[in-house]
Every structure is written in structure tokens, then in C-alpha cells.
Design a protein around this motif. Structure first.
Motif, short mmCIF file in Angstrom:
data_model
loop_
_atom_site.label_atom_id
_atom_site.label_comp_id
_atom_site.label_asym_id
_atom_site.label_seq_id
_atom_site.Cartn_x
_atom_site.Cartn_y
_atom_site.Cartn_z
N PHE A 59 -48.28 10.20 -39.99
CA PHE A 59 -47.62 8.89 -40.00
C PHE A 59 -48.54 7.81 -39.42
O PHE A 59 -48.70 6.73 -39.99
CB PHE A 59 -46.31 9.01 -39.20
CG PHE A 59 -45.46 7.78 -39.25
CD1 PHE A 59 -44.93 7.33 -40.44
CD2 PHE A 59 -45.16 7.09 -38.08
CE1 PHE A 59 -44.12 6.20 -40.48
CE2 PHE A 59 -44.36 5.96 -38.11
CZ PHE A 59 -43.85 5.52 -39.32
N CYS A 60 -49.20 8.15 -38.31
CA CYS A 60 -50.10 7.18 -37.68
C CYS A 60 -51.30 6.88 -38.57
O CYS A 60 -51.74 5.74 -38.67
CB CYS A 60 -50.58 7.69 -36.33
SG CYS A 60 -49.27 7.72 -35.11
N VAL A 65 -46.54 13.27 -36.66
CA VAL A 65 -46.89 12.01 -36.00
C VAL A 65 -48.29 11.57 -36.41
O VAL A 65 -48.52 10.39 -36.72
CB VAL A 65 -46.80 12.17 -34.46
CG1 VAL A 65 -47.37 10.95 -33.77
CG2 VAL A 65 -45.36 12.39 -34.03
N LEU A 102 -44.38 18.74 -35.17
CA LEU A 102 -44.15 17.37 -34.70
C LEU A 102 -45.47 16.61 -34.61
O LEU A 102 -45.61 15.47 -35.07
CB LEU A 102 -43.47 17.43 -33.33
CG LEU A 102 -43.01 16.11 -32.74
CD1 LEU A 102 -41.90 15.54 -33.59
CD2 LEU A 102 -42.51 16.33 -31.32
N LEU A 103 -46.48 17.30 -34.04
CA LEU A 103 -47.78 16.66 -33.85
C LEU A 103 -48.38 16.28 -35.21
O LEU A 103 -48.86 15.17 -35.40
CB LEU A 103 -48.72 17.62 -33.09
CG LEU A 103 -50.06 17.04 -32.69
CD1 LEU A 103 -49.88 15.90 -31.72
CD2 LEU A 103 -50.95 18.11 -32.06
N ILE A 153 -42.26 10.62 -45.60
CA ILE A 153 -41.39 11.51 -44.83
C ILE A 153 -40.07 11.75 -45.56
O ILE A 153 -39.57 12.87 -45.63
CB ILE A 153 -41.16 10.93 -43.42
CG1 ILE A 153 -42.48 11.00 -42.65
CG2 ILE A 153 -40.07 11.68 -42.67
CD1 ILE A 153 -42.45 10.41 -41.28
#
Lengths: 292, 219, 361
Positions: free
Chosen positions: C123-124, C120, C116-117, C338
């Protein structure tokens, strides 16, 4: 032609009046139509049917007065089903508002069974056949806590008895002893049972929801996270139909009785939309004619 | 400085909000819970006072200037004072010192709730059916290929869920179910997906101070 | 009788190989107990878990049905425990050997959330890259959103007609993303209405949302140099009861006859009750929400509807702020990345036996 054009530009108030009439008339003369049971409800019924003797049905009553007409019949039908096959039932609410409505449904169905019972064994007895755990805020506490111990989360039941003193709770420790949990809600409570209780403890979850929120729940049914779904008045009527046809229980079927209203309302709206469209096409053709 | 300070606060608390997803340590989780539950509760308590003052001011002003339907503002103010007094001094079921029963007429908060709020709420919810009827009558026009498709899907669902669908065709209810199960879920997943990622991006923009419309925009 | 005879000659086999260890990735208050099934598993009722705190007596801490081999016990952080597991058949118990000593410790990082990290962060980073591009002056285009183009038209019409504009944020709390997005749009709309001196009415349903909304309108008027326009009675709190709020907004629409209604934020069943009333007054209506079940209602009753993420993109679109546009560009590319990962993973999962799904656990 004139009539159609007039009908396609009706005032809102006339539509409201017609709709109110067609909804009310079938309610005054209730009839029960034949109901075809769809897969989501059949699956739910079969899931309850498959609960083994040493497991219970857990019912989460989480609807409010606004959504009571749609959802209460589901709760009543499920209680009839469980009591009929002697599956033990634990009832609870995540919010305080539905508590009174849960009690109303419980009282109604136990009374139905007990008025026909001929012996103590035959009756539905509080503590032996069902418990009303009540309400324990905040919702996250029962959602997660019952995976470890139900009597620790609800130390006293709705009536103030110690839950660990109730005969039924001697064998019921946590979600492992729950055959299926069915959440009846006008909002998103069923999704929380999936997000917290199912992902963490693997408990099977079913749901009874309003027709207007159905599309929010379908994707979880499709993935198998919901073992079954009852959607709106029709879903409630389907469960009632299964209870009657498979278990030969012939009590009053409130949702099925309302299907007349539902049918009339749907047909009226379809008629309005069709007329509106015909009028729209006539106008469009006329405008084209003028342009030429 | 007047702009920079709120931006710094947002940056700091925004990061603080992300950490508990990745740090399971008990001490940090307790700190996070305190922040989320206790702080927000305290903030809300103060905000409620501000909100109520605002509401009462608007209606007081309405009465003073005799704006349209100003008489109803009295209903609001009297209702507010009476239910507030009954709730504070009479208790939910009349357990406090203010008497909530006069000669068989009960008016504790629970009774008021069940007999005023509940039916009013139910009535508003029921109105939805009427508004749905008039909205669909007005708006459901087969203007284009897309809207025609939408219209036919709506018809199939509306008829498919009825008991009489079976007598039209035994395939109709299954087809309606298929529409709900497959195309409906596919569209919904797409939108959910966009919403989830859009949510992350919006949060990021706010935490980094790029989005500052909430501060009245850039100077 | 049969049972007594039976239990007399029958010795219940205990579970074996009991292990106890600190539950990984937790706050430090649980120990996981694991065992091998008793050979009599198919006939017993289940297992009882007993715990002893260094040197003290064993006490019963839990019960779990037959066929299960793990139990998570809630414990004190840092205390040493040993465990025994007993197979239970009616009142007969057969105890295992005690487990080695175990102690629960809190963890500072949840290793199960690494995927998950990483997701994220990637994506960021993509978004940040595009924001940086925008900062360097690269011109970015985003597609037309007609609902937002209509904002100018709506404000213009209200000005011409000398009528107010209504802005409802629905019933969301202050931390809902839809509410936050709505705040951003409110800021932009307040600036536009301020320029034309068109009154903006904002009834709110939550006290915290009310306070923030009031500040936003005030700040926006200040930004365009017209702080005098701010009227405290135009932004106000109504009630947090869903349908009472809808009734109040309906009342405003019927009395004040706004030329334009905005329904932007988090809405539930009150959406159509408000939008249909607004339609009957002949106002231009622009709605936006991320509540999928309410979208059909808005689409039928309003002139324009912002669907899901269009709502989040709205403030960038209205303000034409380059950095915000950059963020949207990044968001779109992030989505493509994604989605491609998901498509590839689905194909790999379907066509091969590689346990690709574990990446997403």
C-alpha cells in the motif's frame, strides 16, 4: 393552506416546547405497552439462559450519568434474570465513574429478591451468588488479565474483601468460567471486550448500548462477535418483556414505562417532518407557478 | 534547519511507533510502553499548565476590557480557584486537611462532582433530543430521489422501533431491523474501510514530511 | 457414600503426551503447555497445571476446564521449567508424566504479522509511486469536493461581514488521525484568513491539542508574512469535559456571531449540540469527521460535510500541493488493489475449499 405554510416555518422554540410536553406527559402517567422482542435481544436472553451451572454471567457496568436512563434498566433486567435462574454474577467497571451506578443497580435488585426470600438458601448472598469486583485501572489490565486469572487482576473486591476468600470465586478462575460477558456502556467499551478479550480468549460477549450509537455496533453483531445486543430504551424494554413473560418476574419496568414518551416523541417528530415537507412542496409549486 | 529538525523528529518517532507492531521482544515492548505512557503523561502535564494559563488569560483580558458578558468570567475564575483548592487540599472525599464540611453542608470534590457536573452534563446530553427535533424538521426535505429514500428509511426506523409498529404491520419491525442489519452495515463498512486506509496514507504523508500544513505549509 | 465407594474402585486416568515449548511470537515471558485429553475427560472438572523450576518442587500455576488441551503459562525469561498436568475430579488428582524441559525466549519478529507487513508495504509503495510521479511533474486531477470549495466562500463572506471565523477541532486527543487531519486543514484556513485579516477563533478541548493548534496558527501567519496578526487569546484551551466544551463553543457562537463555523476533527454526542446552535445563528457551516455515528448530525445541520477520508484529503485539496495530490491518487489505487484482493478472496473462499481466509489471520 395558510395553516400548513405556517406550520412548515415554525420557530425552533415552539418545536422545543411541543417536544418537551409530549415527552413529559407520558412519564407522569406511566403505562407499560406490549413490546415485541426483536432477534438481537432474544439472542442475548437465550445466551444467558444457556449459561451452564458451573459458569457465571459477567456484567460490565460502564455507563455514566448521562446515559443512565437508557442503560440502567438493561443492567437491572439482566441481574433479575441471572438471580432468578441462580446464575452466579460477577460485576465490574472499566472506569471509575460507573462504579457508584453499578452499586446502585446491584443494591436495588438484591433488595428486590431478598425482600421476597423466605430462607437463607432462597436469598441472594454476597460472595455466594454474586461478587462486585470493582475497578482495576487501566482498562487493558482486566481486559487481558482475566483471561489468565480473575482473582489476580482483582485481588480485592469493591468492598475490600480478598476475592480468593469469596466462596463463589473458588470455582471461577478465568474467562473459561464465564458463560457470557455483557458490557453495558454509553461509549465503546463493548468493542474493547471484543478486540482484546474475545480475540485472545474466546469469551462470548454481549452488549447494551445507547440508541444513538447503535450503527457503530451492528456490524459486530452481524459477524457474530456479539452474541446479542440491547439497543437503547427499546432494547431495555424488550429484555424486560422477556424477563416478565418467560420468567414471570413482575417488578417495575422502567424502560417499558418510558416507551410512551419515546413513542410520543417519535410521532411528534414524524409529524413535524411531514408538515415541513408538505409546506416545502406547496412553496415549490407556488414558485413554479410564478416562474410560468 | 528550523523546518528540517521537526520533520526529522516526526520521521524518527513515526518509525519508532510502527516497530512494536512487528517486534514482540519484551525489551522493545517495555521501551515502547515507556514512550507511549510515561512520555505522553509528562507532555500532557506540561500542556495542562499551558492550557490553564491560556484559559485564565483569556478571561482576565475579558474582564479588563469589559467585553460582552465579562461578569461571567469571574464565575470561571472563582470556580477554578475554589475547586482547585478543595481538590488539592481537601481531597476527593474530604480526607485531607482542608475542612470540606460546614454545619452539615458538604462540599468535597465528590459531592461537587455528583451535584454540579453530573446534572449539568446530563442536561446538555438531553438537549440533544431537542436539537435533533429542530434539525430534522428543518433539514429533512424530500428534495431529490436520494433524500426521499433517506427520509423513507428514517420513517421506517423511527416507527419500526416503536411498540405500536406491530399493530400497523407485523412485518414493519423486521423490515426496520433489516435496514439496520444490511444496508446500514454495508454503508458503514465502506466508510470504515476508506477511513482505515486513509489513516495509513495520512500517517505516511506526515512521517515522510510530504504533508507539512501543520508546520504552516511550505516556505 | 456412593461417591466414596466409587472413588475407591475408580482410578482416574491422567492426561498424556505433555509437551511444553516457548510460546512463539511473544515478548519472551510465556511457555505453552499442550497435552492429550485424559480418557476420563467427559467426567472430570478440568486440568491443573504444575510447574517445576529445575530440580525444585512442582507448584500449581493454573487450572483450565475439561476438554481443553493447551495452557499458556507466564514465566521468567530464560529459566528452564518442566510441567505436569493433573486431571481433577473433586479432590482426586491424577498426574501426567513430566514434560521435557522448556525455556521461554523473546522473539524479534512476529511471524504471524507477515501478511499485515506485506499489505502495508504494498500500500505504501503504491502511494510513494504516485508521489514520485507528481514530483516528476505529472499533472494529477482529483474529484470535486464541494465542502472544500466552500472554504473560500466562507472566508470571503466573513471578511465582507467583518465577522470572525470559528474553528473547532472537537474532543479528540492529539494522536487521533481526525485531529491530525484537522491540524492540516487549520494550517490552510489560518493562511486564508490571515490574507484577509479575518479573525480566527480556535477554542480547544485538550491542552496538548491547544499547544499544537496555537503553533500552527502562528506558523501559518508567519508563512504569509503576517506574524503580527497572531493573537494568543484567539486560540485557547477551554476544558476537557465534553459537554462543558460544547457549552463554551455554543457561547462563542451566540456572542461573537461568527460568519462561518468549522467543525473538523473528532466529535461525539456534542456534534449536533454545536452544529444546531451554529445553524440558528445563520453561519455557513462546514463539518468534517471520521466518526460515522456523528455524520448524520453534521449532514443535517451543516451546509457541507466532509465524510471520512474526504477529511484526510482536505489539506491536499485546499493547498493544491502536487505531492499531496499524488499521495491521494496512490491511496485510491491502493484501495482498488486491496478491494480486488478481498473480492477475489471472498469468491475463492465461497466457491472452493482452498483455505484462503488463513491469509488474513
Amino acid at each position: 393552506m395558510k395553516i400548513i405554510e405556517y406550520l412548515s416555518r415554525l420557530d425552533r422554540r415552539i418545536i422545543y416546547l411541543v417536544l418537551a410536553t409530549v415527552v413529559m406527559v407520558p412519564l407522569v402517567i406511566p403505562t407499560v405497552p406490549r413490546v415485541r422482542v426483536m432477534t438481537p435481544v432474544e439472542k442475548l436472553f437465550n445466551a444467558v439462559e444457556a449459561i451452564p451451572n458451573d459458569q457465571i454471567l459477567m456484567l460490565d457496568f460502564d455507563y455514566d450519568p448521562q446515559t443512565l436512563p437508557e442503560i440502567e434498566p438493561m443492567g437491572v433486567a439482566m441481574l433479575r434474570h441471572a438471580f432468578h435462574r441462580r446464575t452466579k454474577v460477577a460485576v465490574l467497571s472499566l472506569y471509575v465513574q460507573p462504579l457508584g451506578l453499578a452499586k446502585k443497580a446491584l443494591d436495588q435488585v438484591t433488595e428486590e429478591f431478598n425482600s421476597r426470600a423466605t430462607s437463607y438458601e432462597d436469598s441472594i448472598i454476597y460472595g455466594r451468588d454474586y461478587v462486585f469486583l470493582g475497578w482495576q485501572p487501566p482498562p487493558i489490565v482486566p481486559l487481558l488479565g482475566m483471561g489468565i486469572s480473575i482473582v489476580d487482576v482483582y485481588q480485592r473486591d469493591y468492598y475490600g474483601y480478598r476475592t480468593d476468600s469469596l466462596p463463589m470465586m473458588q470455582r471461577v478462575k478465568n474467562f473459561n468460567d464465564v458463560g457470557i460477558l455483557v458490557s453495558l456502556s454509553g461509549a465503546t467499551a463493548p468493542l474493547w471486550w471484543i478486540a482484546y478479550s474475545q480475540t485472545r480468549f474466546g469469551v462470548a460477549v454481549g452488549a447494551g448500548i445507547t440508541a444513538v450509537s447503535a450503527s457503530e455496533f451492528y456490524q459486530y453483531y452481524q459477524t457474530g462477535q456479539f452474541s446479542g445486543l440491547m439497543i437503547g430504551m427499546k432494547g431495555a424494554a424488550e429484555y424486560e418483556e422477556m424477563v416478565q413473560s418467560r420468567l414471570s418476574i413482575t417488578s417495575r419496568r422502567k424502560a417499558s414505562e418510558a416507551l410512551g414518551s419515546l413513542t410520543a416523541a417519535h410521532l411528534t417528530m414524524i409529524a413535524f417532518i411531514v408538515v415541513g415537507n408538505i409546506g416545502y412542496f406547496i412553496r415549490k409549486r407556488k414558485e413554479k407557478g410564478v416562474q410560468r | 534547519m528550523k523546518r528540517r529538525f521537526p520533520l526529522l523528529l516526526v520521521f524518527f518517532f513515526g518509525l519508532l511507533g510502527i516497530i512494536p507492531y512487528f517486534v514482540p521482544h519484551g525489551g522493545y515492548q517495555d521501551f515502547d510502553n515507556a514512550l507511549r505512557n510515561d512520555f505522553i503523561r509528562i507532555l500532557s502535564a506540561f500542556a495542562i499548565i499551558l492550557g490553564l494559563v491560556s484559559l485564565l488569560r483569556v478571561h482576565q483580558d475579558k474582564i479588563k476590557r469589559k467585553r460582552e458578558n465579562w461578569q461571567y468570567s469571574y464565575v470561571l475564575i472563582i470556580g477554578f480557584v475554589v475547586s482547585g483548592a478543595i481538590g488539592l487540599f481537601g481531597g476527593i472525599e474530604g480526607e485531607l486537611f482542608l475542612p470540606t464540611k460546614i454545619a452539615g453542608f458538604q462540599f468535597d470534590i465528590q459531592t461537587l462532582y455528583l451535584n454540579i457536573i453530573v446534572p449539568l452534563g446530563a442536561t446538555m446530553f438531553a438537549l440533544l433530543a431537542f436539537f435533533m427535533a429542530s434539525a430534522s424538521y428543518r433539514a429533512f426535505r424530500a428534495r431529490s430521489l436520494e433524500s426521499s429514500l433517506l427520509l423513507s428509511a428514517a420513517f421506517i426506523i423511527m416507527i419500526g422501533v416503536l411498540p405500536l409498529a406491530d399493530s400497523i404491520s407485523s412485518h414493519l419491525p423486521s423490515f426496520a431491523q433489516w435496514i439496520m442489519d444490511i444496508p446500514n452495515v454495508a454503508a458503514k463498512r465502506g466508510i470504515t474501510f476508506g477511513i482505515a486506509l486513509g489513516g495509513i496514507a495520512t500517517s505516511l504523508k506526515i512521517i515522510l514530511g510530504i504533508e507539512r500544513s501543520w508546520l504552516g505549509g511550505k516556505e | 457414600m456412593i461417591y466414596i465407594l466409587f472413588s475407591g474402585i475408580f482410578a482416574l486416568a491422567p492426561p498424556t503426551g505433555v509437551k511444553a515449548y516457548d510460546t512463539p511470537n511473544d515478548r519472551g515471558d510465556a511457555i505453552t503447555v499442550e497435552w492429550l485429553l485424559s480418557p476420563d475427560d467427559n467426567m472430570i472438572e478440568g486440568y491443573e497445571i504444575y510447574r517445576s523450576e529445575k530440580g525444585k518442587e512442582y507448584e500449581l500455576v493454573g487450572f483450565i476446564g475439561a476438554g481443553r488441551t493447551t495452557y499458556e503459562d507466564q514465566t521468567e525469561t530464560g529459566t528452564e521449567y518442566t510441567y505436569k498436568v493433573a486431571a481433577l475430579y473433586d479432590s482426586e488428582r491424577s498426574y501426567s508424566e513430566p514434560s521435557p524441559v522448556a525455556r521461554s525466549e523473546p522473539q524479534w519478529f512476529d511471524k504471524e504479522s507477515v501478511n499485515l507487513l506485506i499489505g502495508v508495504i504494498v500500500f505504501c509503495l503504491i502511494i510513494l509511486y504516485f508521489i514520485d510521479q507528481a514530483r516528476r511533474g505529472k499533472r494529477l486531477q482529483i474529484r470535486k469536493i464541494s465542502g472544500l470549495d466552500a472554504v473560500d466562500e466562507a472566508v470571503g463572506r466573513a471578511t465582507e461581514m467583518g465577522r470572525p471565523i470559528l474553528y473547532s477541532m472537537g474532543i479528540g486527543l492529539v494522536d487521533y488521525i481526525a485531529t491530525i487531519a484537522s491540524f492540516n486543514i487549520l494550517g490552510e484556513i489560518a493562511k486564508k484568513t490571515g490574507q484577509y485579516e479575518t479573525p480566527l477563533i480556535v477554542p480547544t478541548s485538550n491542552p496538548v491539542v491547544y499547544t499544537v493548534a496555537r503553533e500552527i496558527v502562528k506558523e501559518s501567519y508567519s508563512t504569509i508574512g503576517r506574524p503580527d496578526l497572531f493573537d494568543t487569546d484567539k486560540v485557547y484551551f477551554v476544558t476537557d469535559s465534553q459537554f462543558a466544551y460544547a457549552a463554551a463553543v455554543d457561547g462563542v457562537m451566540l456572542r461573537e456571531k461568527p460568519a462561518a463555523n468549522f467543525f473538523i476533527g473528532y466529535f461525539k454526542a456534542e456534534s449536533l449540540i454545536m452544529a444546531e446552535t451554529g445553524a440558528s445563528t445563520g453561519a455557513i457551516q462546514i463539518a468534517g469527521t471520521d466518526q460515522i455515528t456523528q455524520l448524520p448530525f453534521f449532514v443535517t445541520a451543516c451546509d457541507f460535510t466532509l465524510i471520512g477520508e474526504e477529511l484526510y484529503a482536505a489539506s491536499a485539496y485546499i493547498s493544491k500541493e502536487p505531492l499531496l495530490l499524488g499521495a491521494i491518487k496512490g491511496e485510491d489505487l491502493g484501495k482498488i488493489v486491496i478491494l480486488s484482493v478481498l473480492v477475489v478472496a471472498s469468491l475463492v473462499g465461497l466457491l472452493t475449499k482452498f483455505p484462503v481466509l488463513n491469509i488474513f489471520r
